[in-house]
Design an enzyme around this catalytic site. Structure first.
Site, PDB file in Angstrom:
ATOM      1  N   ARG A   1      18.373  18.552 -33.925  1.00  0.00           N
ATOM      2  CA  ARG A   1      19.524  18.868 -32.799  1.00  0.00           C
ATOM      3  C   ARG A   1      19.807  18.149 -31.795  1.00  0.00           C
ATOM      4  O   ARG A   1      21.069  17.856 -31.913  1.00  0.00           O
ATOM      5  CB  ARG A   1      18.832  20.257 -32.438  1.00  0.00           C
ATOM      6  CG  ARG A   1      18.649  21.576 -33.366  1.00  0.00           C
ATOM      7  CD  ARG A   1      18.494  22.704 -32.765  1.00  0.00           C
ATOM      8  NE  ARG A   1      19.941  23.143 -32.429  1.00  0.00           N
ATOM      9  CZ  ARG A   1      20.325  23.331 -31.273  1.00  0.00           C
ATOM     10  NH1 ARG A   1      19.619  22.945 -30.156  1.00  0.00           N
ATOM     11  NH2 ARG A   1      21.591  23.780 -30.962  1.00  0.00           N
TER      12      ARG A   1
ATOM     13  N   TYR B   1      23.742  17.033 -32.644  1.00  0.00           N
ATOM     14  CA  TYR B   1      24.747  17.799 -31.796  1.00  0.00           C
ATOM     15  C   TYR B   1      24.661  17.162 -30.463  1.00  0.00           C
ATOM     16  O   TYR B   1      25.328  18.025 -29.729  1.00  0.00           O
ATOM     17  CB  TYR B   1      24.484  19.306 -31.709  1.00  0.00           C
ATOM     18  CG  TYR B   1      24.193  19.718 -33.147  1.00  0.00           C
ATOM     19  CD1 TYR B   1      25.283  19.778 -34.162  1.00  0.00           C
ATOM     20  CD2 TYR B   1      23.152  20.432 -33.485  1.00  0.00           C
ATOM     21  CE1 TYR B   1      25.060  20.486 -35.360  1.00  0.00           C
ATOM     22  CE2 TYR B   1      22.544  21.085 -34.717  1.00  0.00           C
ATOM     23  CZ  TYR B   1      23.648  20.991 -35.743  1.00  0.00           C
ATOM     24  OH  TYR B   1      23.394  21.464 -36.872  1.00  0.00           O
TER      25      TYR B   1
ATOM     26  N   CYS C   1      13.577   4.520 -36.753  1.00  0.00           N
ATOM     27  CA  CYS C   1      14.359   3.296 -36.446  1.00  0.00           C
ATOM     28  C   CYS C   1      15.730   3.710 -36.279  1.00  0.00           C
ATOM     29  O   CYS C   1      16.634   3.309 -37.261  1.00  0.00           O
ATOM     30  CB  CYS C   1      14.120   1.941 -37.367  1.00  0.00           C
ATOM     31  SG  CYS C   1      12.183   1.971 -37.755  1.00  0.00           S
TER      32      CYS C   1
ATOM     33  N   TYR D   1      16.310  26.107 -36.132  1.00  0.00           N
ATOM     34  CA  TYR D   1      17.029  24.863 -36.502  1.00  0.00           C
ATOM     35  C   TYR D   1      15.989  23.908 -36.218  1.00  0.00           C
ATOM     36  O   TYR D   1      16.670  22.834 -35.790  1.00  0.00           O
ATOM     37  CB  TYR D   1      18.317  24.860 -36.089  1.00  0.00           C
ATOM     38  CG  TYR D   1      19.299  25.956 -36.543  1.00  0.00           C
ATOM     39  CD1 TYR D   1      19.327  26.458 -37.854  1.00  0.00           C
ATOM     40  CD2 TYR D   1      19.501  27.027 -35.728  1.00  0.00           C
ATOM     41  CE1 TYR D   1      20.068  27.253 -38.241  1.00  0.00           C
ATOM     42  CE2 TYR D   1      20.313  27.979 -36.030  1.00  0.00           C
ATOM     43  CZ  TYR D   1      20.668  28.268 -37.438  1.00  0.00           C
ATOM     44  OH  TYR D   1      21.264  29.417 -37.937  1.00  0.00           O
TER      45      TYR D   1
END
Ligand code: LLP
Length: 422
Positions: free
Chosen positions: A320, A324, A350, A378
């Site tokens: 997340r 986002y 990386c 999520y």
């Protein structure tokens, strides 16, 4: 107050606890990174929806994309929920968790022929259809199967849910649903197809919604359609208002599920639709604040412009923030005295985008355990194996006892299905 309280708390010794268990102890016992969930918090969250729906024909269909662990599904199924699924894989999970077809709704913008066939065979309660080609394909498959398929059309009501563009789904230029002004024609087409049985209407306008108004606007738009359809003799039995209710990550103040449902029912009643069955598809609001991700500090790397706190969880475990720029609280599992400089909490992957939190003031040392809060939704369900990183283990606290509900993956198993060229 910590998001996730009262299940999440800090005891008098400065230890972060979930349902009374010290999270650092759980990380020692089960290893890290580790997802830990409170079953009690999940049950409390679903009870808020169900309380508000008492006396109505209803089904709360948990959107399993938020967290599809079988023990989580079982928890909600035992609490009387159905499931919202979006793939053949999720259908298999519903089956594995013992949830019967008449408690499953099948959403999703692109369903394959095989997925439709499997869902027909399982006898799902409703297909939430998102396009005309899907109507035709489903009708043909249902005819071959010999039983009409129950359908609802996912209507795109074109309301702004006021959320992040990647998780807003009810606007005209989103790929989701059937445009409001094309919905009546689409229903006419559905009603004319021999393999289909129209049973409902649905929408889903976005995720992490923190206001009630967009829901009421969307409901009004759906009810306009229901009235138009019924004038034409197309009966609509249920109204599915989707999911999307937000949770507290930092200082958001979303409405409670009771408040949201209360206002929706009020609007249904006011417009003379109080007799209809109500379906809902909440995901995040049932599990988000019930879970944390525990991660160990591998090393501290203070620098000229940035201080990096390198931890053993990464974007593959919790996508997340990278995807986002989501802000999720990060708390030490054990408070320690001393200065708390600002750190970028980053994983070992990386990619510069591999961070869990930026500019977090933390008193930490290598070997400490940190908790990323509000990670029950999520989190694990979006985890990947990037960098050939085994996915984390999951633990659920049930009646005060930690239960391992998913083993940590084994790195060698990740490429067991691959073949050398010979
Ligand atoms: N129903 C449908 C048709 C959906 O597409 C979704 C979520 C839900 C229900 C459940 O929505 P919820 O109550 O969880 O907001 N990965 C993003 C969220 C994506 C939501 C996708 N659809 C995130 O981490 O914020």
């Amino acid at each position: 107050m910590l998001p996730g309280a009262p299940h999440l708390a800090r005891d008098s010794a400065g230890r972060l606890t979930l349902d009374g268990l010290a999270l650092a102890d759980l990380a020692r016992e089960f290893g890290s990174p580790l997802y830990v969930y409170s079953q009690a918090a999940m049950l409390q969250a679903v009870a808020a929806y169900q309380r508000a729906l008492v006396g109505r024909q209803h089904l709360v269909c948990y959107a399993m994309k938020a967290n599809s662990n079988l023990a989580v599904l079982q928890t909600f199924a035992r609490a009387g929920c159905g499931l919202d699924i979006v793939s053949g894989g999720e259908l298999l999970r519903a089956q594995a968790a013992g949830v019967p077809g008449d408690r499953v709704v099948f959403s999703g913008v692109g369903k394959s022929r095989r997925e439709l066939q499997a869902a027909l065979a399982y006898g799902v309660r409703c297909f939430n259809v998102e396009s005309l080609p899907e109507l035709d394909l489903l009708s043909a498959e249902a005819q071959r199967f010999g039983r009409p398929a129950p359908i609802s059309l996912r209507v795109n009501p074109d309301v702004d849910a006021g959320t992040h563009p990647y998780i807003s789904t009810g606007l005209r230029d989103n790929k989701f649903g059937i445009a409001h002004d094309q919905a009546v024609a689409a229903y006419r087409h559905a009603a004319s197809l021999p393999g289909l049985r129209v049973v409902g209407i649905d929408c889903h306008i976005g995720s992490q919604i923190t206001q009630i108004e967009p829901y009421l606007d969307a409901l009004d738009r759906l009810l306009d359609l229901v009235e138009a359809l019924e004038r034409e003799g197309i009966a609509i039995h249920h109204i599915d208002v989707g999911g999307g209710l937000g949770i507290q990550y930092s200082d958001e103040a979303p409405p409670t599920a009771d408040e949201l449902v209360g206002r929706l029912l009020q609007r249904l009643d006011a417009r003379g639709h109080g007799h209809r069955e109500v379906l809902m598809e909440p995901g995040r609001s049932l599990v988000g604040n019930a879970g944390v991700l525990l991660t160990e500090v591998l090393a501290l790397k203070p620098g000229p412009t940035k201080n990096f706190c390198i931890v053993d969880a990464a974007m593959n475990d919790l996508m997340r923030p990278a995807m986002y720029e989501a802000w999720m609280a990060i708390e030490p599992c054990q408070q320690r005295p001393g200065p708390a400089p600002a750190w970028d909490v980053v994983g070992p992957v990386c990619e510069s985008g591999d961070w869990l939190g930026r500019d977090r003031c933390l008193a930490v040392e290598a070997g400490d355990m940190l908790a990323v809060l509000s990670a029950g939704a999520y989190g694990m369900s979006m985890a990947s194996n990037y960098n050939t990183r085994p996915r984390a283990a999951e633990v659920m606290i049930v009646d005060g006892q930690p239960m391992l509900i998913r083993e940590r993956e084994d790195a060698a198993a990740l490429f067991a299905g691959e073949r050398l060229l010979g």
